[in-house]
Design a protein around this motif. Structure first.
Motif, mmCIF file in Angstrom:
data_model
loop_
_atom_site.group_PDB
_atom_site.id
_atom_site.type_symbol
_atom_site.label_atom_id
_atom_site.label_comp_id
_atom_site.label_asym_id
_atom_site.label_seq_id
_atom_site.Cartn_x
_atom_site.Cartn_y
_atom_site.Cartn_z
ATOM 1 N N UNK A 124 -5.558 -17.255 9.072
ATOM 2 C CA UNK A 124 -5.051 -18.530 9.569
ATOM 3 C C UNK A 124 -4.302 -19.243 8.452
ATOM 4 N N UNK A 125 -2.993 -19.286 8.579
ATOM 5 C CA UNK A 125 -2.158 -20.012 7.627
ATOM 6 C C UNK A 125 -1.639 -21.284 8.277
ATOM 7 N N UNK A 126 -1.521 -22.313 7.473
ATOM 8 C CA UNK A 126 -0.890 -23.558 7.893
ATOM 9 C C UNK A 126 0.427 -23.686 7.153
ATOM 10 N N UNK B 98 7.338 -17.705 7.837
ATOM 11 C CA UNK B 98 6.473 -18.216 8.893
ATOM 12 C C UNK B 98 6.343 -17.208 10.036
ATOM 13 N N UNK B 99 7.387 -16.426 10.289
ATOM 14 C CA UNK B 99 7.313 -15.392 11.329
ATOM 15 C C UNK B 99 6.226 -14.372 11.012
ATOM 16 N N UNK B 100 6.000 -14.114 9.736
ATOM 17 C CA UNK B 100 4.979 -13.146 9.324
ATOM 18 C C UNK B 100 3.569 -13.725 9.384
ATOM 19 N N UNK B 101 3.442 -15.030 9.185
ATOM 20 C CA UNK B 101 2.127 -15.645 9.011
ATOM 21 C C UNK B 101 1.600 -16.392 10.238
ATOM 22 N N UNK C 248 3.654 -9.065 1.956
ATOM 23 C CA UNK C 248 2.467 -8.880 2.792
ATOM 24 C C UNK C 248 1.380 -8.160 2.012
ATOM 25 N N UNK C 249 1.749 -7.106 1.300
ATOM 26 C CA UNK C 249 0.769 -6.362 0.494
ATOM 27 C C UNK C 249 0.143 -7.263 -0.559
ATOM 28 N N UNK C 250 0.935 -8.099 -1.199
ATOM 29 C CA UNK C 250 0.421 -9.005 -2.234
ATOM 30 C C UNK C 250 -0.507 -10.063 -1.626
#
Length: 93
Positions: A14-16, A2-5, A79-81
């Motif tokens: 925008x991630x939920x 969640x820290x990344x998104x 992150x790359x994926x």
């Protein structure tokens, strides 16, 4: 993860988190790009995950499953994926 998104930190996506969709609660979802990220944990069962994945894919979603160890140690690969997946059209239902 969640820290990344959170807060559109990853390329403005925008991630939920813990988002309900149909009969399921998804760990992380980007509705615009129809992408689901599932963090591997003790509550996942392969048989149930297969049914869930089939349902999501029929709705046109990508599913990326990430083991917790990869999230902690290889976050750059995840992150790359994610960026690769959101740049690809979702599967056709």
């Amino acid at each position: 993860m969640w820290k990344l998104l959170r807060d559109r930190r990853l390329e403005g996506l925008k991630f939920r988190r813990q988002a309900p969709l149909g009969p399921y609660v998804l760990d992380f979802v980007c509705l615009r790009h129809r992408s689901v990220i599932e963090a591997g944990g003790p509550f996942h069962e392969p048989e149930r995950d297969a049914v869930r994945d089939a349902w999501l894919m029929a709705k046109g979603f990508w599913i990326l499953r990430c083991p917790n160890t990869d999230i902690q140690l290889k976050d750059w690969q995840i992150i790359a994926r994610i960026l690769e997946v959101v740049g690809t059209p979702p599967p056709q239902s």
